[in-house]
Design a protein around this motif. Structure first.
Motif, PDB file in Angstrom:
ATOM      1  N   GLY A 119       0.787  -1.223   0.000  1.00  0.00           N
ATOM      2  CA  GLY A 119       0.000   0.000   0.000  1.00  0.00           C
ATOM      3  C   GLY A 119       0.817   1.270   0.000  1.00  0.00           C
ATOM      4  N   GLN A 168       0.158   3.014  -3.557  1.00  0.00           N
ATOM      5  CA  GLN A 168      -1.248   3.303  -3.792  1.00  0.00           C
ATOM      6  C   GLN A 168      -1.806   4.310  -2.790  1.00  0.00           C
ATOM      7  OE1 GLN A 168       0.237   0.436  -3.467  1.00  0.00           O
ATOM      8  NE2 GLN A 168      -0.468  -1.108  -4.946  1.00  0.00           N
ATOM      9  N   GLN A 169      -1.434   4.178  -1.533  1.00  0.00           N
ATOM     10  CA  GLN A 169      -2.044   5.005  -0.488  1.00  0.00           C
ATOM     11  C   GLN A 169      -1.270   6.278  -0.172  1.00  0.00           C
ATOM     12  OE1 GLN A 169      -3.721   2.850   2.899  1.00  0.00           O
ATOM     13  NE2 GLN A 169      -3.111   0.925   1.915  1.00  0.00           N
ATOM     14  N   THR A 170       0.003   6.302  -0.516  1.00  0.00           N
ATOM     15  CA  THR A 170       0.799   7.481  -0.149  1.00  0.00           C
ATOM     16  C   THR A 170       1.355   8.228  -1.346  1.00  0.00           C
ATOM     17  OG1 THR A 170       2.943   6.324  -0.011  1.00  0.00           O
ATOM     18  CG2 THR A 170       1.515   6.235   1.931  1.00  0.00           C
ATOM     19  N   VAL A 204      -0.233   5.782   7.345  1.00  0.00           N
ATOM     20  CA  VAL A 204      -0.764   4.518   6.821  1.00  0.00           C
ATOM     21  C   VAL A 204      -0.232   3.356   7.633  1.00  0.00           C
ATOM     22  CG1 VAL A 204      -0.677   2.924   4.865  1.00  0.00           C
ATOM     23  CG2 VAL A 204      -1.201   5.336   4.497  1.00  0.00           C
TER      24      VAL A 204
END
Length: 346
Positions: free
Chosen positions: A273, A276-278, A322
């Motif tokens: 992640g 994708q998330q950061t 995250v």
């Protein structure tokens, strides 16, 4: 200054004792008459009655007054030239040096050393510099650096700089032999300290590594590479310099250490992640002293991996959030020999 004070003290003691013996005065009277004599005040309220006393006072006048004038002259110079403030500032600085922990010791503040100091200051690192040249020391103190005026090759100097509590040492002295000696001394006093050494001659690299240096850097080699690449690939070099050195932008390159218990252990880059998330980008992975450049999405993250990450400050901060939301997570700032920020993911 110390010698002048000692001479004045001896004069007062001899003068007081001599008057007590020749005139049989009390200690207070003898001391008072001695001070009157050497300061040339001469109130005349105490009279000398014996020839021995007169003779002794003649010699006291001739010698004591000279000592007093010499002492007074030094005191005036001491105050006028600001040395008193300098001594106070030096003591204050020494106390700060004694309180340092997990800091970096820089040996030498010449052309290379000065660049090291400026970079460390910009990065907000805690450090102390050891230098011998008086003119450089004056400049460094005026600029607010913590400075030790001594020889970096001496054990006592490194101990004074807190070698036992330091996390790193950079030796940027002008001679390779001196850098070898400093490296040997530093590793002998603190085997676990990280040492980065400067070299001028390529044949000195093996000697510095054998002496215990963790990283050996040649300013000439780096400068030559940079000049060549600036001609061959000017845009790429300019971009990298902007990313790494320009503090006006929020792009940063950091190192993330994957510790035991991290939520990232066992996951691939795609399932972690991170991207994708950061939005942060994994440029490389350092594993068992081997570098995995441009790792693929299916590359698995192992415990102990060092992730080299590029991203905006907000993206790196988001990476911290995250990871914290997935499992117990902590980030602790650390500085390694490459000069990049290293953070521990646990």
């Amino acid at each position: 200054m110390g010698l002048a004070f000692l001479a004045l003290l001896v004069t007062l003691i001899l003068g007081t004792a001599g008057i007590m013996l020749t005139e049989h005065f009390s200690f207070a009277q003898a001391f008072y008459l001695t001070v009157q004599t050497i300061t040339t005040v001469g109130y005349g309220d105490i009279e000398v009655h014996t020839e021995a006393g007169h003779t002794f006072l003649v010699f006291l006048m001739m010698g004591g007054v000279g000592v007093m004038l010499y002492f007074a002259g030094l005191m005036m110079a001491f105050l006028v030239e600001g040395q008193l403030a300098g001594v106070y500032g030096r003591r204050k600085m020494n106390k700060k040096i004694e309180q340092l922990k997990e800091h970096i010791i820089v040996c030498g503040a010449g052309r290379v050393g000065r660049q090291v100091l400026n970079r460390l200051r910009k990065e907000g690192a805690t450090f102390v510099v050891i230098e011998q040249q008086e003119d450089l020391i004056t400049e460094l103190i005026e600029e607010g650096f913590l400075v030790i005026h001594s020889d970096a090759t001496q054990d006592e100097t490194l101990k004074k700089a807190g070698i036992d509590k330091a996390k790193g040492l950079i030796t940027a002295l002008p001679e390779d032999s001196l850098n070898v000696f400093v490296t040997l001394t530093a590793k002998g006093l603190n085997p676990g300290i990280q040492v980065v050494a400067r070299m001028d001659k390529l044949e000195s690299e093996k000697k510095l590594l054998r002496a215990g240096a963790d990283k050996v850097i040649s300013p000439a080699v780096l400068g030559g590479w940079r000049m060549a690449m600036s001609i061959l690939k000017p845009i790429s070099v300019e971009y990298l310099e902007t990313v790494i050195h320009d503090h006006n932008i929020e792009m940063e390159m950091v190192e993330l250490r994957v510790d035991d218990g991290s939520c990232l252990v066992g996951k691939t880059l795609s399932t972690s992640g991170i991207k994708q998330q950061t939005g942060a980008m994994i440029l490389a992975i350092l594993r068992n002293n081997q570098v995995i450049s441009n790792p693929g999405a299916e590359e698995e993250i192992w415990q102990g991996d060092l992730l080299i990450v590029l991203g905006l400050r907000e993206q790196l901060h988001r990476l911290e959030q995250v990871a914290a939301n997935i499992t117990k997570f902590s980030i602790a700032d650390k500085t390694n020999s490459s000069g990049l920020k290293e953070e521990v993911l646990g």
